[in-house]
Enzyme design. Structure first.
Site, short mmCIF file in Angstrom:
data_model
loop_
_atom_site.label_atom_id
_atom_site.label_comp_id
_atom_site.label_asym_id
_atom_site.label_seq_id
_atom_site.Cartn_x
_atom_site.Cartn_y
_atom_site.Cartn_z
N ASP A 72 0.87 -1.16 0.00
CA ASP A 72 0.00 0.00 0.00
C ASP A 72 0.92 1.22 0.00
O ASP A 72 2.07 1.15 0.45
CB ASP A 72 -0.88 -0.03 1.25
CG ASP A 72 -1.64 1.25 1.44
OD1 ASP A 72 -2.41 1.63 0.54
OD2 ASP A 72 -1.46 1.90 2.49
N ASP A 128 0.08 5.02 0.92
CA ASP A 128 -0.07 6.01 1.99
C ASP A 128 -0.20 5.35 3.36
O ASP A 128 -1.09 4.54 3.58
CB ASP A 128 -1.27 6.91 1.71
CG ASP A 128 -1.16 7.61 0.37
OD1 ASP A 128 -0.04 8.05 0.02
OD2 ASP A 128 -2.18 7.71 -0.34
#
Length: 186
Positions: free
Chosen positions: A17, A19
């Protein structure tokens, strides 16, 4: 690698992922100058590359649908992430809002499946490392292995529901590089 482990049981790719996992979360960031890697992120991604595995990023970017950032701004932020953390073999992003019913928006499996297909590996040989429940749910739904790295935004129930939890990104990569993917129940 364990002596009795089949090479095909080991991960072929590690997806991250963006952020909150590999860069500090700046909500709806469209400014590359605000990109700040999470402590240890560059070393963690390099360890994955050094192990001969593909590196990918799968990221929900609903700011595009909400009109808060443009696709070009997100691309510029992603380019800065790559400049700071090294080459990424595959990028997948979902520009849709949560209510759009999109099959690619995490926790749906679309981005994970598509990234695996693009890399030429089955989802069962993919590990996804993220900071919230939607990340590990997307991995599970795709038939991949999810590893949760909790941050202050991770909810307690997401930690309880995760099959694999790491204290930090380095430990998550340790798990990804040493654990047999098929040892983790689907």
């Amino acid at each position: 690698m364990q002596a009795n482990a089949s090479p095909s049981a080991w991960p072929a790719a590690v997806l991250f992922d963006r952020d909150g996992t590999i860069v500090v979360d700046v909500p709806y960031n469209g400014d590359p100058s605000r990109v700040e890697p999470v402590v240890g992120a560059a070393a963690a991604l390099q360890r994955v590359r050094d192990a001969g595995l593909a590196v990918g990023v799968v990221t929900n970017q609903s700011g595009i649908a909400r009109g808060l950032v443009t696709a070009e701004q997100v691309d510029a932020v992603n380019a800065e992430v790559e400049r700071l953390l090294g080459p990424v073999d595959v990028w997948r992003l979902c520009p849709h809002a949560p209510g759009d019913g999109c099959p690619c928006r995490k926790p749906a499996p679309g981005m994970v499946v598509d990234a695996a297909r693009s890399l030429g590996v089955p989802p069962a040989r993919v590990v996804l490392i993220g900071d919230i429940g939607a990340d590990v749910e997307a991995a599970r739904a795709a038939g991949a292995t999810g590893i949760l790295v909790p941050t202050p935004v991770t909810r307690a129930e997401e930690i309880v529901a995760a099959q694999l939890v790491a204290n930090d990104l380095a430990e998550a990569v340790d798990l990804a590089l040493t654990a047999l993917v098929d040892r983790v129940p689907a």
